[in-house]
Write a protein that holds these residues in place. Structure first.
Motif, PDB file in Angstrom:
ATOM      1  N   LEU A 185       0.863  -1.192   0.000  1.00  0.00           N
ATOM      2  CA  LEU A 185       0.000   0.000   0.000  1.00  0.00           C
ATOM      3  C   LEU A 185       0.894   1.234   0.000  1.00  0.00           C
ATOM      4  N   PHE A 242      -2.516   0.529  -4.381  1.00  0.00           N
ATOM      5  CA  PHE A 242      -2.543  -0.740  -3.667  1.00  0.00           C
ATOM      6  C   PHE A 242      -1.999  -1.805  -4.605  1.00  0.00           C
ATOM      7  N   VAL A 259      -8.463   2.587   2.625  1.00  0.00           N
ATOM      8  CA  VAL A 259      -9.335   1.489   2.179  1.00  0.00           C
ATOM      9  C   VAL A 259     -10.359   1.928   1.140  1.00  0.00           C
ATOM     10  N   LEU A 291      -8.463  -5.313   0.674  1.00  0.00           N
ATOM     11  CA  LEU A 291      -8.343  -4.371   1.788  1.00  0.00           C
ATOM     12  C   LEU A 291      -9.572  -4.464   2.672  1.00  0.00           C
TER      13      LEU A 291
END
Ligand SMILES: Nc1ncnc2c1ncn2[C@@H]1O[C@H](COP(=O)(O)OP(=O)(O)OP(=O)(O)O)[C@@H](O)[C@H]1O
Ligand SMILES: [Mg+2]
Length: 335
Positions: free
Chosen positions: A10, A83, A71, A101
């Motif tokens: 991430l 991500f 997220v 996620l």
């Protein structure tokens, strides 16, 4: 080896999020001009595979906003969320499912349907997101219940039949049921007794090993963050002011704000007897000053100079992997 050396899973790059007040009642606080809040400002961080990155800072520093952006529950005004090297912030699935996620909140109880048995609640993401048969789903749900330390019989219970610690196990089971790569934990153990906290934290560590998970672990509790994190970012009013590996941050805190935070820990005395002016004389401020165009900590820092009031200190590397945003600290690299 510290997992942070591995490729990032991430990456938040120069994230900015401002909340602008909308209308509201003219009868509430008619004389007070409502101003926007710069919740997150120019924030960059990355989390590697199997790494736990702890985000600490006082209330209102922007930790939850950062987690929600990570997220995909919230879009940043600018900046990038990557991500596994693919842009993720434009995906419409709000809970991050499908991108691997998930998020665990302080009290997952509030997101559980009080009339639905736990087994059904855990099965739901599998029904929505997979083509698994009923028998396969049941096997996964029962296996996950066992993994989080609950029993098969608990599948038939309703949310109110669980204690606080058990509910957090249920929240974890729900977050993990689709086998995410990264879980954002936002104050996930803050409401629990210390002994129950320890059990949940040990569970997180076990899951990290068993399932190769990464965590972005958000908490205002430094002791908890120290226990679980490989690296820590200290937030102050929307910015990361210091970032380092856990032992380095606790052994050699550089930013005056980090030193204030650590000095509040029982028995803590960073760097022997050394105390900085910032630490001795950090002042309490009850009004939130606008952090734009200055070091936001200057109102509390006894060392603040004209420059701190007129410029934002960039987050610079002081030694490998240790970054500090303070004009007082000599850096190893040019800004
Ligand atoms: N939806 C929103 N609308 C307006 N302002 C918001 C919103 N969400 C957060 N804020 C403001 O943004 C700032 C950062 O909030 P955030 O919840 O990210 O802080 P936090 O570090 O998680 O705090 P805490 O430790 O209390 O959970 C705060 O000043 C907060 O009031
Ligand atoms: Mg929060």
């Amino acid at each position: 080896m510290n997992p942070s050396a591995a490729a990032p899973i991430l990456r938040l790059h120069r994230i900015r999020k401002e909340f602008v007040p909308s209308g509201g009642s003219a009868f509430l606080f008619p004389s007070r001009r409502r101003r926007s809040v710069l919740a997150v400002d120019d924030l960059s961080l990355q989390v590697a595979g199997r790494e736990t990155y702890g985000l600490v800072g006082e209330s209102g520093s922007g930790k939850s906003t950062t987690g929600r952006i990570a997220v995909g529950l919230l879009s940043p005004d600018s900046g990038e969320v990557l991500f596994r090297a693919s842009p993720s912030c434009d995906l419409s699935r709000l809970d991050g499912v499908g991108r691997g996620l998930q998020m665990v909140f302080q009290d997952p109880y509030s997101s559980l349907n009080p009339r639905q048995r736990i087994g059904g609640a855990l099965e739901e993401p599998l029904v929505v997101n997979t083509d698994l048969s009923g028998a396969e789903r049941k096997k996964i749900v029962l296996d996950m219940l066992k993994r989080v330390g609950l029993s098969e019989g608990d599948a038939l219970k309703y949310p109110h039949e669980f204690s606080g610690g058990q509910r957090q196990r249920v929240g974890l089971a729900r977050a993990l049921i689709l086998r995410p790569r990264l879980v954002v934990c936002d104050e996930s153990v803050s409401a629990l007794d210390v002994s129950i906290q320890a059990q949940i934290l040990m569970l997180l560590k076990k899951f990290q090993e068993d399932l190769s998970l990464s965590f972005l672990f958000i908490s205002h509790d430094l002791r908890v963050v120290r226990y679980v994190s490989h690296r820590i970012g200290v937030m102050y009013m929307g910015r990361i002011v210091e970032e380092a590996e856990t032992d380095t941050l606790f052994g050699e805190p550089r930013h005056p704000y980090t030193q204030v935070l650590l000095s509040a820990l029982p028995g803590a005395r960073p760097r022997g007897e050394r105390r900085t002016a910032g630490q001795q004389e950090a002042k309490e401020v009850f009004d939130r000053p606008d952090p734009r165009g200055c070091c936001a900590f200057h109102t509390r820092c006894a060392w603040a100079s004209e420059r701190c009031r007129a410029e934002v200190p960039p987050l610079r590397s002081v030694v490998d992997g240790h970054r500090v945003a303070c004009f007082l600290i000599a850096s190893s690299t040019a800004p």
